[in-house]
Design an enzyme around this catalytic site. Structure first.
Site, PDB file in Angstrom:
ATOM      1  N   SER A  43       3.521 -24.212  -3.696  1.00 42.54           N
ATOM      2  CA  SER A  43       4.353 -23.104  -3.205  1.00 42.54           C
ATOM      3  C   SER A  43       4.234 -22.903  -1.700  1.00 42.54           C
ATOM      4  O   SER A  43       3.151 -23.069  -1.116  1.00 42.54           O
ATOM      5  CB  SER A  43       3.896 -21.828  -3.924  1.00 42.54           C
ATOM      6  OG  SER A  43       4.356 -20.686  -3.252  1.00 42.54           O
TER       7      SER A  43
ATOM      8  N   GLU B  59       3.984 -20.202  -0.417  1.00 44.45           N
ATOM      9  CA  GLU B  59       3.034 -19.108  -0.228  1.00 44.45           C
ATOM     10  C   GLU B  59       1.694 -19.654   0.298  1.00 44.45           C
ATOM     11  O   GLU B  59       0.908 -18.910   0.871  1.00 44.45           O
ATOM     12  CB  GLU B  59       2.854 -18.371  -1.562  1.00 44.45           C
ATOM     13  CG  GLU B  59       2.025 -17.102  -1.523  1.00 44.45           C
ATOM     14  CD  GLU B  59       2.681 -15.876  -0.850  1.00 44.45           C
ATOM     15  OE1 GLU B  59       3.916 -15.859  -0.727  1.00 44.45           O
ATOM     16  OE2 GLU B  59       1.920 -14.970  -0.449  1.00 44.45           O
TER      17      GLU B  59
ATOM     18  N   TYR C  68      -2.761 -15.311  -5.067  1.00 44.20           N
ATOM     19  CA  TYR C  68      -1.830 -16.338  -5.562  1.00 44.20           C
ATOM     20  C   TYR C  68      -1.805 -17.534  -4.614  1.00 44.20           C
ATOM     21  O   TYR C  68      -1.936 -18.692  -5.040  1.00 44.20           O
ATOM     22  CB  TYR C  68      -0.430 -15.731  -5.701  1.00 44.20           C
ATOM     23  CG  TYR C  68       0.645 -16.748  -6.025  1.00 44.20           C
ATOM     24  CD1 TYR C  68       0.864 -17.184  -7.322  1.00 44.20           C
ATOM     25  CD2 TYR C  68       1.450 -17.283  -5.010  1.00 44.20           C
ATOM     26  CE1 TYR C  68       1.841 -18.129  -7.615  1.00 44.20           C
ATOM     27  CE2 TYR C  68       2.433 -18.227  -5.292  1.00 44.20           C
ATOM     28  CZ  TYR C  68       2.626 -18.640  -6.596  1.00 44.20           C
ATOM     29  OH  TYR C  68       3.590 -19.578  -6.877  1.00 44.20           O
TER      30      TYR C  68
HETATM   31  P1  NAP Z   1       7.781 -17.829 -14.060  1.00 44.58           P
HETATM   32  O1  NAP Z   1       9.197 -17.535 -14.403  1.00 44.58           O
HETATM   33  O2  NAP Z   1       6.827 -16.709 -13.846  1.00 44.58           O
HETATM   34  O3  NAP Z   1       7.204 -18.782 -15.215  1.00 44.58           O
HETATM   35  C1  NAP Z   1       5.821 -19.028 -15.329  1.00 44.58           C
HETATM   36  C2  NAP Z   1       5.567 -19.705 -16.654  1.00 44.58           C
HETATM   37  O4  NAP Z   1       4.150 -19.961 -16.773  1.00 44.58           O
HETATM   38  C3  NAP Z   1       5.947 -18.873 -17.894  1.00 44.58           C
HETATM   39  O5  NAP Z   1       6.491 -19.746 -18.851  1.00 44.58           O
HETATM   40  C4  NAP Z   1       4.611 -18.316 -18.351  1.00 44.58           C
HETATM   41  O6  NAP Z   1       4.569 -18.024 -19.720  1.00 44.58           O
HETATM   42  C5  NAP Z   1       3.719 -19.508 -18.065  1.00 44.58           C
HETATM   43  N1  NAP Z   1       2.291 -19.168 -18.001  1.00 44.58           N
HETATM   44  C6  NAP Z   1       1.697 -18.200 -17.264  1.00 44.58           C
HETATM   45  N2  NAP Z   1       0.376 -18.220 -17.438  1.00 44.58           N
HETATM   46  C7  NAP Z   1       0.106 -19.223 -18.316  1.00 44.58           C
HETATM   47  C8  NAP Z   1      -1.075 -19.742 -18.901  1.00 44.58           C
HETATM   48  N3  NAP Z   1      -2.276 -19.224 -18.624  1.00 44.58           N
HETATM   49  N4  NAP Z   1      -0.964 -20.791 -19.759  1.00 44.58           N
HETATM   50  C9  NAP Z   1       0.250 -21.302 -20.064  1.00 44.58           C
HETATM   51  N5  NAP Z   1       1.404 -20.855 -19.552  1.00 44.58           N
HETATM   52  C10 NAP Z   1       1.327 -19.828 -18.688  1.00 44.58           C
HETATM   53  O7  NAP Z   1       7.699 -18.738 -12.740  1.00 44.58           O
HETATM   54  P2  NAP Z   1       8.808 -19.721 -12.109  1.00 44.58           P
HETATM   55  O8  NAP Z   1       9.549 -18.976 -11.074  1.00 44.58           O
HETATM   56  O9  NAP Z   1       9.527 -20.422 -13.180  1.00 44.58           O
HETATM   57  O10 NAP Z   1       7.863 -20.731 -11.324  1.00 44.58           O
HETATM   58  C11 NAP Z   1       7.422 -21.944 -11.935  1.00 44.58           C
HETATM   59  C12 NAP Z   1       6.241 -22.499 -11.150  1.00 44.58           C
HETATM   60  O11 NAP Z   1       6.635 -22.737  -9.794  1.00 44.58           O
HETATM   61  C13 NAP Z   1       5.045 -21.567 -11.058  1.00 44.58           C
HETATM   62  O12 NAP Z   1       3.888 -22.366 -11.038  1.00 44.58           O
HETATM   63  C14 NAP Z   1       5.208 -20.883  -9.714  1.00 44.58           C
HETATM   64  O13 NAP Z   1       3.963 -20.455  -9.223  1.00 44.58           O
HETATM   65  C15 NAP Z   1       5.784 -22.023  -8.911  1.00 44.58           C
HETATM   66  N6  NAP Z   1       6.640 -21.656  -7.774  1.00 44.58           N
HETATM   67  C16 NAP Z   1       7.695 -20.835  -7.973  1.00 44.58           C
HETATM   68  C17 NAP Z   1       8.532 -20.543  -6.909  1.00 44.58           C
HETATM   69  C18 NAP Z   1       9.731 -19.661  -7.081  1.00 44.58           C
HETATM   70  O14 NAP Z   1      10.263 -19.176  -6.054  1.00 44.58           O
HETATM   71  N7  NAP Z   1      10.220 -19.439  -8.287  1.00 44.58           N
HETATM   72  C19 NAP Z   1       8.285 -21.116  -5.645  1.00 44.58           C
HETATM   73  C20 NAP Z   1       7.209 -21.978  -5.504  1.00 44.58           C
HETATM   74  C21 NAP Z   1       6.389 -22.265  -6.586  1.00 44.58           C
HETATM   75  P3  NAP Z   1       5.091 -16.590 -20.284  1.00 44.58           P
HETATM   76  O15 NAP Z   1       6.586 -16.739 -20.384  1.00 44.58           O
HETATM   77  O16 NAP Z   1       4.399 -16.473 -21.572  1.00 44.58           O
HETATM   78  O17 NAP Z   1       4.681 -15.554 -19.275  1.00 44.58           O
HETATM   79  O1  F7E Z   2       8.959 -11.065  -2.785  1.00 44.02           O
HETATM   80  C1  F7E Z   2       9.361  -8.232  -0.538  1.00 44.02           C
HETATM   81  C2  F7E Z   2       7.977  -8.778  -0.744  1.00 44.02           C
HETATM   82  O2  F7E Z   2       8.121 -11.033  -5.124  1.00 44.02           O
HETATM   83  C3  F7E Z   2       9.754 -11.506  -1.704  1.00 44.02           C
HETATM   84  C4  F7E Z   2       7.238 -16.314  -6.136  1.00 44.02           C
HETATM   85  O3  F7E Z   2       8.166 -17.090  -6.846  1.00 44.02           O
HETATM   86  O4  F7E Z   2       8.053 -17.071  -4.014  1.00 44.02           O
HETATM   87  C5  F7E Z   2       7.829 -15.922  -4.792  1.00 44.02           C
HETATM   88  O5  F7E Z   2       6.932 -15.035  -4.145  1.00 44.02           O
HETATM   89  C6  F7E Z   2       9.605 -10.533  -0.548  1.00 44.02           C
HETATM   90  C7  F7E Z   2       8.158 -10.190  -0.197  1.00 44.02           C
HETATM   91  O6  F7E Z   2       8.635 -13.242  -3.978  1.00 44.02           O
HETATM   92  C8  F7E Z   2       9.885  -5.646  -3.016  1.00 44.02           C
HETATM   93  O7  F7E Z   2       6.995  -8.005  -0.049  1.00 44.02           O
HETATM   94  C9  F7E Z   2      10.131  -5.855  -0.877  1.00 44.02           C
HETATM   95  O8  F7E Z   2       7.994 -10.180   1.198  1.00 44.02           O
HETATM   96  O9  F7E Z   2      10.490 -11.806  -4.689  1.00 44.02           O
HETATM   97  P1  F7E Z   2       9.087 -11.743  -4.250  1.00 44.02           P
HETATM   98  P2  F7E Z   2       7.402 -13.875  -3.158  1.00 44.02           P
HETATM   99  O10 F7E Z   2       6.278 -12.934  -3.027  1.00 44.02           O
HETATM  100  O11 F7E Z   2       7.942 -14.457  -1.896  1.00 44.02           O
HETATM  101  C10 F7E Z   2       6.892 -17.882  -3.740  1.00 44.02           C
HETATM  102  C11 F7E Z   2       7.358 -19.080  -2.945  1.00 44.02           C
HETATM  103  C12 F7E Z   2       6.149 -18.223  -4.974  1.00 44.02           C
HETATM  104  O12 F7E Z   2       5.550 -19.296  -5.077  1.00 44.02           O
HETATM  105  C13 F7E Z   2       5.959 -17.127  -5.963  1.00 44.02           C
HETATM  106  O13 F7E Z   2       5.608 -17.655  -7.235  1.00 44.02           O
HETATM  107  O14 F7E Z   2      10.220  -9.296  -0.916  1.00 44.02           O
HETATM  108  N1  F7E Z   2       9.676  -7.047  -1.354  1.00 44.02           N
HETATM  109  N2  F7E Z   2      10.258  -4.979  -1.883  1.00 44.02           N
HETATM  110  C14 F7E Z   2       9.515  -6.945  -2.672  1.00 44.02           C
HETATM  111  N3  F7E Z   2       9.113  -7.844  -3.592  1.00 44.02           N
HETATM  112  C15 F7E Z   2       9.057  -7.442  -4.877  1.00 44.02           C
HETATM  113  N4  F7E Z   2       8.658  -8.324  -5.826  1.00 44.02           N
HETATM  114  N5  F7E Z   2       9.394  -6.168  -5.259  1.00 44.02           N
HETATM  115  C16 F7E Z   2       9.812  -5.220  -4.370  1.00 44.02           C
HETATM  116  O15 F7E Z   2      10.109  -4.075  -4.722  1.00 44.02           O
END
Ligand code: NAP
Ligand code: F7E
Length: 321
Positions: A125, A127, A151
């Site tokens: 990520s 992050e 995270y």
């Molecule tokens: P998500 O919607 O939160 O999905 C996470 C998945 O992981 C869910 O199926 C969840 O199961 C499962 N999970 C959580 N804890 C687990 C455990 N201990 N054992 C087995 N399964 C578990 O996340 P996503 O947005 O699809 O992201 C997919 C991956 O990409 C994650 O690793 C995330 O950190 C990474 N990532 C996401 C983004 C983004 O912007 N979306 C960016 C960079 C990296 P449940 O449904 O049961 O909760």
């Molecule tokens: O926040 C701001 C918050 O929670 C984006 C995950 O998929 O991307 C994701 O992480 C921004 C942040 O995503 C609210 O402070 C303001 O600056 O949608 P987010 P994230 O933290 O960037 C990375 C790449 C991953 O890997 C992660 O798994 O929005 N923000 N107000 C808020 N965010 C949330 N959630 N809720 C608010 O009310």
């Protein structure tokens, strides 16, 4: 028929990836966690439920991983499971590190013991970069990693483990460093879907205000459908290595609100209020990814731009509500 095993198949990315791999002719397997509301376990994959095989398992239960990998004998493993919410990771840091770092170690050990000839994708990520930005205003593979959340720390450990296992044991293991990606399937506690859902509710008279945290942070937002295609390209490149995947466009949360509310004929300033509850102890201020390499070498190109993605999310929430 190639076999793919997806951890996190019930998540946003896992569900899109499963659909994409089924279309490509893969036999798809997934690991799901037991949930008390059984319907939630498969709500994102209900349309392809009969085309995928799922097993109960958990990243922090090593024995379940060994058993599933032994049974499936996958050609490709996509490790997407994680505690993926950055703000929540401050509340449950230990669980976050156990799942996102030790859980990846468990996956890597089971993989190298049981199917070392398989290919392994790790969901890394942006992050991980924290507040590091190169002089040209972008982040890329060579950018310093200085995470600002439990995270982010967990993902840096997992990233390093994957690099180490690739080098030490000559495994085809790769990290995709993906910047934020969204969709109508995004959890509604992430900012894009929270803003879209909240604005549509306000438009329909179902609520009066929308409470958010920091409006001034910037993110590089793309569509999950485009990003799961990059995962498959990354694993099927001949050389196992790491890549960054991003749109290269960045917007503030305020600009996101402005676009969403304007699309509904509203002014976000009349409805959005700030609540400290949604602020983070340390914030990542700015993300803008450089994905030139994956575009040039693997031919990856996003099909959605920001407006198309948000418009799709608005339209789906208008139907849902
Ligand atoms: P998500 O919607 O939160 O999905 C996470 C998945 O992981 C869910 O199926 C969840 O199961 C499962 N999970 C959580 N804890 C687990 C455990 N201990 N054992 C087995 N399964 C578990 O996340 P996503 O947005 O699809 O992201 C997919 C991956 O990409 C994650 O690793 C995330 O950190 C990474 N990532 C996401 C983004 C983004 O912007 N979306 C960016 C960079 C990296 P449940 O449904 O049961 O909760
Ligand atoms: O926040 C701001 C918050 O929670 C984006 C995950 O998929 O991307 C994701 O992480 C921004 C942040 O995503 C609210 O402070 C303001 O600056 O949608 P987010 P994230 O933290 O960037 C990375 C790449 C991953 O890997 C992660 O798994 O929005 N923000 N107000 C808020 N965010 C949330 N959630 N809720 C608010 O009310």
């Amino acid at each position: 028929m190639k076999k793919a095993l997806i951890t996190g198949i019930t998540g946003q990315d896992g569900s899109y990836l499963a659909e994409y791999l089924v279309q490509l002719g893969y036999e798809v397997f997934g690991i799901v966690r037991r949930q008390s509301v059984a319907e939630n376990q498969s709500s994102r994959i209900h349309e392809i439920n009969d085309q995928v095989t799922t097993y109960y398992g958990d990243l922090i239960d090593e024995t379940s991983l060994y058993k599933i990998i032994r049974r499936v004998q996958p050609d490709e493993i996509y490790n997407l499971a994680a505690m993926s919410h950055v703000r929540v990771s401050f509340d449950v840091p230990s669980f976050t590190i156990k799942t996102n770092a030790l859980g990846v170690l468990n996956m890597l050990e089971a993989y190298r013991e049981v199917t070392p000839e398989a290919k392994f994708y790790q969901a890394s990520s942006s992050e991980m970069f924290g507040n590091s930005v190169d002089n040209d205003g972008c982040q890329r593979l060579t950018t310093n990693m200085s995470p600002v959340s439990p995270y982010g720390c967990s993902k840096v450990m997992a990233y390093n483990l994957v690099c180490h296992y690739r080098n030490a044991y000559k495994l085809h293991a790769c990290n995709g460093i993906l910047f934020n990606h969204e969709s109508p399937r995004r959890g509604t506690n992430f900012v894009t879907n929270k803003v879209v859902k909240g604005a549509v509710e306000i438009k329909k008279g179902l609520r009066e205000k929308l409470e958010l945290g920091n409006l001034d942070s910037s993110r590089d937002w793309g569509h999950s459908y485009d990003y799961v295609r990059s995962m498959h390209l990354i694993l099927n490149h001949t050389e196992p290595r790491d890549w960054t995947v991003a749109t290269g466009e960045t917007r503030t949360v305020r600009q996101l609100c402005d676009y969403v509310f304007k699309s509904l004929g509203l002014n976000y300033r009349d409805y959005v209020v700030q609540n400290k509850r949604y602020m983070r102890p340390e914030e990542l201020n700015y993300l803008k990814g450089d994905s030139l390499e994956i575009r040039e070498k693997l031919g990856w190109k996003p099909r959605y731009n920001f407006e198309m993605m948000i418009d799709e999310m608005i339209s789906i929430w208008q139907d849902r509500l």
